[in-house]
Write a protein that holds these residues in place. Structure first.
Motif, PDB file in Angstrom:
ATOM      1  N   ILE A  51      26.734  62.926  64.407  1.00  0.00           N
ATOM      2  CA  ILE A  51      26.968  61.710  65.170  1.00  0.00           C
ATOM      3  C   ILE A  51      28.313  61.849  65.871  1.00  0.00           C
ATOM      4  O   ILE A  51      29.162  62.651  65.458  1.00  0.00           O
ATOM      5  CB  ILE A  51      26.934  60.486  64.228  1.00  0.00           C
ATOM      6  N   VAL A  52      28.507  61.071  66.908  1.00  0.00           N
ATOM      7  CA  VAL A  52      29.766  61.110  67.647  1.00  0.00           C
ATOM      8  C   VAL A  52      30.945  60.842  66.707  1.00  0.00           C
ATOM      9  O   VAL A  52      30.860  60.015  65.803  1.00  0.00           O
ATOM     10  CB  VAL A  52      29.735  60.080  68.792  1.00  0.00           C
ATOM     11  N   ASN A  53      32.023  61.572  66.941  1.00  0.00           N
ATOM     12  CA  ASN A  53      33.272  61.451  66.181  1.00  0.00           C
ATOM     13  C   ASN A  53      33.153  61.873  64.723  1.00  0.00           C
ATOM     14  O   ASN A  53      34.012  61.508  63.901  1.00  0.00           O
ATOM     15  CB  ASN A  53      33.835  60.026  66.267  1.00  0.00           C
ATOM     16  N   ASP A  54      32.122  62.631  64.404  1.00  0.00           N
ATOM     17  CA  ASP A  54      31.964  63.154  63.053  1.00  0.00           C
ATOM     18  C   ASP A  54      31.423  64.570  63.124  1.00  0.00           C
ATOM     19  O   ASP A  54      30.526  64.851  63.917  1.00  0.00           O
ATOM     20  CB  ASP A  54      31.002  62.284  62.249  1.00  0.00           C
ATOM     21  N   PHE A  55      31.968  65.472  62.320  1.00  0.00           N
ATOM     22  CA  PHE A  55      31.452  66.828  62.265  1.00  0.00           C
ATOM     23  C   PHE A  55      31.758  67.424  60.894  1.00  0.00           C
ATOM     24  O   PHE A  55      32.662  66.966  60.188  1.00  0.00           O
ATOM     25  CB  PHE A  55      32.026  67.701  63.387  1.00  0.00           C
ATOM     26  N   GLN A  56      30.967  68.445  60.542  1.00  0.00           N
ATOM     27  CA  GLN A  56      31.071  69.066  59.228  1.00  0.00           C
ATOM     28  C   GLN A  56      31.198  70.572  59.379  1.00  0.00           C
ATOM     29  O   GLN A  56      30.608  71.174  60.284  1.00  0.00           O
ATOM     30  CB  GLN A  56      29.822  68.760  58.393  1.00  0.00           C
ATOM     31  N   LYS A  57      31.924  71.186  58.465  1.00  0.00           N
ATOM     32  CA  LYS A  57      32.036  72.641  58.461  1.00  0.00           C
ATOM     33  C   LYS A  57      30.739  73.269  57.991  1.00  0.00           C
ATOM     34  O   LYS A  57      30.081  72.761  57.084  1.00  0.00           O
ATOM     35  CB  LYS A  57      33.171  73.084  57.540  1.00  0.00           C
ATOM     36  N   GLY A  58      30.412  74.390  58.611  1.00  0.00           N
ATOM     37  CA  GLY A  58      29.294  75.190  58.150  1.00  0.00           C
ATOM     38  C   GLY A  58      29.782  76.313  57.258  1.00  0.00           C
ATOM     39  O   GLY A  58      30.822  76.201  56.609  1.00  0.00           O
ATOM     40  N   ASP A  59      29.058  77.409  57.266  1.00  0.00           N
ATOM     41  CA  ASP A  59      29.362  78.503  56.350  1.00  0.00           C
ATOM     42  C   ASP A  59      30.566  79.347  56.767  1.00  0.00           C
ATOM     43  O   ASP A  59      31.197  79.992  55.935  1.00  0.00           O
ATOM     44  CB  ASP A  59      28.135  79.413  56.230  1.00  0.00           C
ATOM     45  N   ILE A  60      30.883  79.355  58.066  1.00  0.00           N
ATOM     46  CA  ILE A  60      31.948  80.247  58.553  1.00  0.00           C
ATOM     47  C   ILE A  60      32.898  79.521  59.489  1.00  0.00           C
ATOM     48  O   ILE A  60      33.198  79.979  60.576  1.00  0.00           O
ATOM     49  CB  ILE A  60      31.351  81.494  59.243  1.00  0.00           C
ATOM     50  N   ALA A  61      33.434  78.377  59.070  1.00  0.00           N
ATOM     51  CA  ALA A  61      34.241  77.528  59.953  1.00  0.00           C
ATOM     52  C   ALA A  61      35.666  78.043  60.167  1.00  0.00           C
ATOM     53  O   ALA A  61      36.336  77.615  61.113  1.00  0.00           O
ATOM     54  CB  ALA A  61      34.278  76.119  59.400  1.00  0.00           C
ATOM     55  N   GLU A  62      36.137  78.924  59.328  1.00  0.00           N
ATOM     56  CA  GLU A  62      37.535  79.357  59.426  1.00  0.00           C
ATOM     57  C   GLU A  62      37.821  80.016  60.771  1.00  0.00           C
ATOM     58  O   GLU A  62      37.110  80.934  61.189  1.00  0.00           O
ATOM     59  CB  GLU A  62      37.869  80.331  58.300  1.00  0.00           C
ATOM     60  N   GLY A  63      38.885  79.541  61.435  1.00  0.00           N
ATOM     61  CA  GLY A  63      39.258  80.098  62.725  1.00  0.00           C
ATOM     62  C   GLY A  63      38.590  79.415  63.904  1.00  0.00           C
ATOM     63  O   GLY A  63      38.784  79.828  65.047  1.00  0.00           O
ATOM     64  N   TYR A  64      37.821  78.386  63.634  1.00  0.00           N
ATOM     65  CA  TYR A  64      37.125  77.626  64.675  1.00  0.00           C
ATOM     66  C   TYR A  64      37.479  76.142  64.562  1.00  0.00           C
ATOM     67  O   TYR A  64      37.825  75.663  63.487  1.00  0.00           O
ATOM     68  CB  TYR A  64      35.610  77.765  64.548  1.00  0.00           C
ATOM     69  N   SER A  65      37.375  75.430  65.679  1.00  0.00           N
ATOM     70  CA  SER A  65      37.510  73.982  65.654  1.00  0.00           C
ATOM     71  C   SER A  65      36.547  73.379  66.670  1.00  0.00           C
ATOM     72  O   SER A  65      36.127  74.043  67.622  1.00  0.00           O
ATOM     73  CB  SER A  65      38.945  73.538  65.962  1.00  0.00           C
ATOM     74  N   VAL A  66      36.161  72.119  66.433  1.00  0.00           N
ATOM     75  CA  VAL A  66      35.221  71.424  67.312  1.00  0.00           C
ATOM     76  C   VAL A  66      35.681  69.992  67.523  1.00  0.00           C
ATOM     77  O   VAL A  66      36.563  69.495  66.823  1.00  0.00           O
ATOM     78  CB  VAL A  66      33.785  71.410  66.737  1.00  0.00           C
ATOM     79  N   SER A  67      35.061  69.339  68.484  1.00  0.00           N
ATOM     80  CA  SER A  67      35.239  67.906  68.688  1.00  0.00           C
ATOM     81  C   SER A  67      33.896  67.335  69.127  1.00  0.00           C
ATOM     82  O   SER A  67      33.041  68.052  69.656  1.00  0.00           O
ATOM     83  CB  SER A  67      36.308  67.622  69.740  1.00  0.00           C
ATOM     84  N   ARG A  68      33.715  66.040  68.890  1.00  0.00           N
ATOM     85  CA  ARG A  68      32.474  65.377  69.333  1.00  0.00           C
ATOM     86  C   ARG A  68      32.847  63.973  69.797  1.00  0.00           C
ATOM     87  O   ARG A  68      32.618  62.969  69.141  1.00  0.00           O
ATOM     88  CB  ARG A  68      31.467  65.302  68.178  1.00  0.00           C
ATOM     89  N   GLU A  69      33.447  63.937  70.978  1.00  0.00           N
ATOM     90  CA  GLU A  69      33.903  62.670  71.545  1.00  0.00           C
ATOM     91  C   GLU A  69      32.794  61.954  72.307  1.00  0.00           C
ATOM     92  O   GLU A  69      32.842  60.738  72.506  1.00  0.00           O
ATOM     93  CB  GLU A  69      35.107  62.914  72.438  1.00  0.00           C
ATOM     94  N   LYS A  70      31.812  62.713  72.764  1.00  0.00           N
ATOM     95  CA  LYS A  70      30.670  62.143  73.480  1.00  0.00           C
ATOM     96  C   LYS A  70      29.388  62.676  72.871  1.00  0.00           C
ATOM     97  O   LYS A  70      29.357  63.818  72.388  1.00  0.00           O
ATOM     98  CB  LYS A  70      30.734  62.512  74.961  1.00  0.00           C
ATOM     99  N   LYS A  71      28.350  61.930  72.933  1.00  0.00           N
ATOM    100  CA  LYS A  71      27.077  62.328  72.332  1.00  0.00           C
ATOM    101  C   LYS A  71      26.545  63.614  72.950  1.00  0.00           C
ATOM    102  O   LYS A  71      25.967  64.454  72.270  1.00  0.00           O
ATOM    103  CB  LYS A  71      26.055  61.205  72.506  1.00  0.00           C
ATOM    104  N   GLU A  72      26.764  63.786  74.255  1.00  0.00           N
ATOM    105  CA  GLU A  72      26.170  64.920  74.944  1.00  0.00           C
ATOM    106  C   GLU A  72      27.009  66.190  74.901  1.00  0.00           C
ATOM    107  O   GLU A  72      26.572  67.227  75.367  1.00  0.00           O
ATOM    108  CB  GLU A  72      25.902  64.547  76.401  1.00  0.00           C
ATOM    109  N   SER A  73      28.205  66.150  74.334  1.00  0.00           N
ATOM    110  CA  SER A  73      29.114  67.278  74.409  1.00  0.00           C
ATOM    111  C   SER A  73      29.646  67.681  73.039  1.00  0.00           C
ATOM    112  O   SER A  73      30.051  66.822  72.245  1.00  0.00           O
ATOM    113  CB  SER A  73      30.274  66.931  75.343  1.00  0.00           C
TER     114      SER A  73
END
Lengths: 114, 118
Positions: A51-73
């Protein structure tokens, strides 16, 4: 490749630089995912967002980052902390949170770091 | 933890012959099972899925898969292979049971490269 776009298709960076991969979907899907694909290793989950503004780490998240400010992006940043960033990166989405839904994939971005 | 095994890295089949790409899985409870196909430098395309009901699932491009609960298998099949079927095939599993945030993860096998020889 459905209604998911990833850009650019090929990306070249020097070691030590952060780089952001774009993923946009026009399917009105709630959930989005980032995978990394290496030869002979299948797909490994980096991050996902239900959902927007929420995200979870998967199996290999180290060294990566994400954002979810909009539903489509759901952009993915590969940081300089990622020790082996050269890979094929795939973005995917699903209609909702029901676990029976199949994932729709974008065309991928091939990142090469030298 | 859930897992998928695709025991063959590569499968070669003559055009017109039947093809089988094997998949076995391990998951807590009952599974949702999926097959995807990937052409070179492209994203994955969904072929078919098993949710419940009939153990024989029909999908895109003439592919089908048979769910076998006792053998924990979900092999992909096609009666007559085409050269254009040559690609990388992935099997994937997700548990039907909710067991926390990780339940939404889809676990993929390592892929099987199918080569259809003219």
């Amino acid at each position: 490749d459905g209604g998911i776009t990833q850009s650019p298709k090929y990306l070249f960076r020097k070691e030590g630089q952060n780089v952001t991969l774009s993923c946009e979907q026009n399917l009105n899907h709630d959930a989005m995912y980032w995978y990394r694909q290496d030869p002979g290793q299948g797909l490994r989950l980096i991050y996902y967002s239900q959902i927007v503004n929420d995200f979870q780490k998967g199996d290999i998240a180290e060294g990566y980052s994400v954002s979810r400010e909009k539903k489509e992006s759901f952009p993915l940043t590969v940081t300089s902390a990622q020790k082996n960033p050269t890979a094929f990166y795939l973005c995917a989405s699903t209609e909702g949170l029901d676990r029976s839904y199949e994932q729709y994939f974008g065309p991928g971005t091939r990142l090469t770091v030298t | 933890a859930q897992s998928v095994a695709q025991p063959e890295d590569q499968v070669n089949v003559a055009e017109g012959n039947p093809l089988t790409v094997k998949c076995t899985y391990s998951v807590s409870g009952n599974p949702y099972l999926f097959w995807y196909v990937q052409y070179p430098n492209r994203g994955l395309q969904f072929l078919l899925k098993y949710i419940t009901g009939d153990n024989l699932v029909k999908g895109s491009y003439g592919f089908e898969a048979e769910f076998n609960k006792s053998q924990t298998s979900f092999h992909l099949k096609k009666p007559s292979a085409l050269v254009s079927d040559s690609a990388l095939y992935f099997c994937a599993v997700r548990s039907r049971s909710y067991s926390g945030a990780g339940s939404y993860q889809l676990t993929f096998g390592k892929g099987t490269k199918l080569s259809v020889i003219p």
